[in-house]
Design a protein around this motif. Structure first.
Motif, short mmCIF file in Angstrom:
data_model
loop_
_atom_site.label_atom_id
_atom_site.label_comp_id
_atom_site.label_asym_id
_atom_site.label_seq_id
_atom_site.Cartn_x
_atom_site.Cartn_y
_atom_site.Cartn_z
N GLY A 169 0.82 -1.22 0.00
CA GLY A 169 0.00 0.00 0.00
C GLY A 169 0.85 1.26 0.00
N ASP A 191 -3.89 1.67 12.35
CA ASP A 191 -2.92 2.33 13.22
C ASP A 191 -2.76 3.80 12.80
N GLY A 246 -6.35 -6.28 -4.55
CA GLY A 246 -5.05 -6.96 -4.58
C GLY A 246 -4.84 -7.88 -3.39
N GLY A 247 -5.83 -8.01 -2.53
CA GLY A 247 -5.68 -8.83 -1.33
C GLY A 247 -5.60 -10.31 -1.67
P1 NDP Z 1 1.24 -5.51 5.20
O1 NDP Z 1 1.04 -6.34 6.40
O2 NDP Z 1 2.57 -4.89 4.95
O3 NDP Z 1 0.15 -4.32 5.19
C1 NDP Z 1 -1.18 -4.55 5.45
C2 NDP Z 1 -1.92 -3.23 5.53
O4 NDP Z 1 -3.31 -3.50 5.77
C3 NDP Z 1 -1.48 -2.30 6.65
O5 NDP Z 1 -1.63 -0.96 6.23
C4 NDP Z 1 -2.49 -2.59 7.77
O6 NDP Z 1 -2.53 -1.50 8.66
C5 NDP Z 1 -3.76 -2.74 6.91
N1 NDP Z 1 -4.85 -3.49 7.52
C6 NDP Z 1 -4.82 -4.74 8.02
N2 NDP Z 1 -6.03 -5.11 8.46
C7 NDP Z 1 -6.85 -4.06 8.23
C8 NDP Z 1 -8.23 -3.81 8.47
N3 NDP Z 1 -9.00 -4.73 9.08
N4 NDP Z 1 -8.75 -2.62 8.10
C9 NDP Z 1 -7.97 -1.68 7.51
N5 NDP Z 1 -6.65 -1.86 7.25
C10 NDP Z 1 -6.10 -3.03 7.62
O7 NDP Z 1 0.79 -6.42 3.95
P2 NDP Z 1 1.32 -6.42 2.43
O8 NDP Z 1 1.37 -5.03 1.93
O9 NDP Z 1 2.53 -7.26 2.33
O10 NDP Z 1 0.13 -7.25 1.71
C11 NDP Z 1 -1.17 -6.70 1.59
C12 NDP Z 1 -2.13 -7.66 0.90
O11 NDP Z 1 -1.66 -7.96 -0.42
C13 NDP Z 1 -2.30 -9.03 1.57
O12 NDP Z 1 -3.63 -9.47 1.44
C14 NDP Z 1 -1.39 -9.92 0.78
O13 NDP Z 1 -1.71 -11.29 0.88
C15 NDP Z 1 -1.62 -9.38 -0.61
N6 NDP Z 1 -0.54 -9.69 -1.56
C16 NDP Z 1 -0.88 -9.81 -2.89
C17 NDP Z 1 0.09 -10.08 -3.83
C18 NDP Z 1 -0.21 -10.24 -5.29
O14 NDP Z 1 0.67 -10.69 -6.02
N7 NDP Z 1 -1.40 -9.91 -5.74
C19 NDP Z 1 1.50 -10.20 -3.45
C20 NDP Z 1 1.73 -10.08 -2.04
C21 NDP Z 1 0.73 -9.81 -1.15
P3 NDP Z 1 -3.16 -1.63 10.15
O15 NDP Z 1 -2.63 -2.90 10.74
O16 NDP Z 1 -2.71 -0.40 10.86
O17 NDP Z 1 -4.64 -1.66 9.97
#
Ligand code: NDP
Length: 349
Positions: A169, A191, A246-247
């Motif tokens: 992100g 956060d 992208g999740g």
């Molecule tokens: P990170 O753990 O680095 O970041 C996750 C982000 O999501 C943080 O900003 C976190 O902030 C936020 N977040 C988590 N839960 C919530 C919630 N309930 N509400 C709002 N915000 C939330 O993860 P990555 O950046 O590494 O990965 C993100 C996603 O992308 C994952 O689903 C991962 O599986 C997917 N992914 C997809 C790929 C692809 O090839 N398409 C490749 C790699 C990953 P906070 O905790 O403060 O809320």
């Protein structure tokens, strides 16, 4: 050789895939079994560059991690899955391996870089990449090109990034700020301190909750690390909205089903030539498994094409605009394109 460390999105899906792959002993068991199951090499992959004509070969390693392990606080099992899969990949002599989906998130959250030795293997971290720089590039391009396809004027649009402070992100936010000025960039995460820091770094951005963001955003980029997706059936946003999810697992378990809402599979690339592998067919996550692959996995393929045996993406929130541009150039060079809408999706292209 390149490698991909993957995992499935739920226990139910894991059981069904195991059955399809002929691993009946895996298919019949519950989470307890997956918590102790060792990593498996389940597929071989071959990809040919459209520019150089070179074919590179890889292996898909299933870590046997499942998101339920985090939901049920089985943290020791979750971390063991990732570290064992990394040792397994290294032992097989793989030069560069992508940590797909939650693998890199677990690695970072649980400080697995402190674990240097797994039985008789001393981990060489330079053999691994998160793949997140390429994912950020693909999502950024999907915003630009997807907006165009949906008739959304980016300069006048509000773009929300859900999971803005995460590794992917924050990379997307930096890249959009540099390359694609939008009217308003909305930053969403839980956060608040990390959100404020990101806002200062970017020199702007509106901090909102998911609900607030959905009510104003013309484009929503979903990159939150949620083990389970949200039901957005009753979302009430602008008349025309582009969601790019992208999740992994998908952040949107149920997408809004009203006219004017477009949903694009985020972080997926399409190759111009067929990719030789069976697994995507069985996982059934993408529309055209012969050509489409997760961007993070494609990063290890690109690094193998270029023989760049280095952890190109590593550490949290280190993704720079320069690195995104660099991996973007390699992506285009070797024949990958960000997934976009097709005529069959009902959009006037
Ligand atoms: P990170 O753990 O680095 O970041 C996750 C982000 O999501 C943080 O900003 C976190 O902030 C936020 N977040 C988590 N839960 C919530 C919630 N309930 N509400 C709002 N915000 C939330 O993860 P990555 O950046 O590494 O990965 C993100 C996603 O992308 C994952 O689903 C991962 O599986 C997917 N992914 C997809 C790929 C692809 O090839 N398409 C490749 C790699 C990953 P906070 O905790 O403060 O809320």
């Amino acid at each position: 050789m390149f490698g991909l460390i993957g995992h499935l999105t739920s226990l139910a899906q894991a059981q069904s895939v195991a059955r399809n792959l002929g691993y009946d002993e895996f298919a019949e068991h519950d989470l307890e079994f997956w918590c102790v199951a060792p990593p498996q090499m389940v597929d071989e992959v071959a990809v040919t560059s459209t520019t150089t004509g070179k074919t590179v070969y890889g292996q898909y390693v299933e870590s046997c991690f499942l998101p339920e392990m985090l939901a049920q606080k089985r943290f020791k099992a979750a971390t063991r899955k990732i570290i064992n899969a990394m040792a397994f990949a290294q032992k097989r002599g793989i030069n560069i391996t992508a940590l797909g989906g939650f693998s890199s998130i677990i690695f970072e959250n649980f400080n697995l870089d402190k674990i240097k030795h797994i039985r008789n293997v001393t981990l060489e971290l330079e053999r691994f990449t998160t793949g997140n720089t390429h994912t950020a590039y693909v999502l950024g391009r999907q915003v630009q090109q997807g907006a165009d396809q949906c008739g959304i004027d980016l300069k006048r649009s509000t773009v929300a990034v859900i999971g803005a402070t995460g590794d992917i992100g924050s990379g997307v936010c930096r890249w959009l700020t540099e390359h694609t000025p939008v009217q308003e960039l909305v930053l969403v995460a839980r956060d608040q301190e990390r959100l404020q820091n990101l806002r200062s770094e970017l020199g702007g951005g509106l901090i909102q909750t998911i609900d607030q963001a959905l009510s104003i955003a013309d484009i929503v980029v979903w990159v939150a690390s949620m083990g389970q997706g949200l039901d957005l059936t009753h979302e009430n946003g602008p008349d025309r909205v582009l969601h790019i999810d992208g999740g992994y697992p998908k952040n949107m378990a149920k997408a809004p089903r009203r006219e004017g809402v477009y949903v694009l599979d985020g972080g997926i690339v399409e190759h111009s030539l067929d990719i030789e592998w069976k697994l995507m067919n069985i996982i059934n996550h993408v529309a055209n498994p012969a050509r489409q692959i997760y961007a993070c996995f494609a990063e290890s393929i690109l690094l193998e094409f270029e023989q760049l045996y280095t952890n190109f993406s590593w550490g949290r929130n280190q993704i720079t605009v320069e690195k995104i541009d660099e991996i973007g150039r390699l992506s285009v060079k070797h024949g990958f394109k960000p997934l976009l809408f097709k005529a069959a999706d009902g959009i006037a292209l």
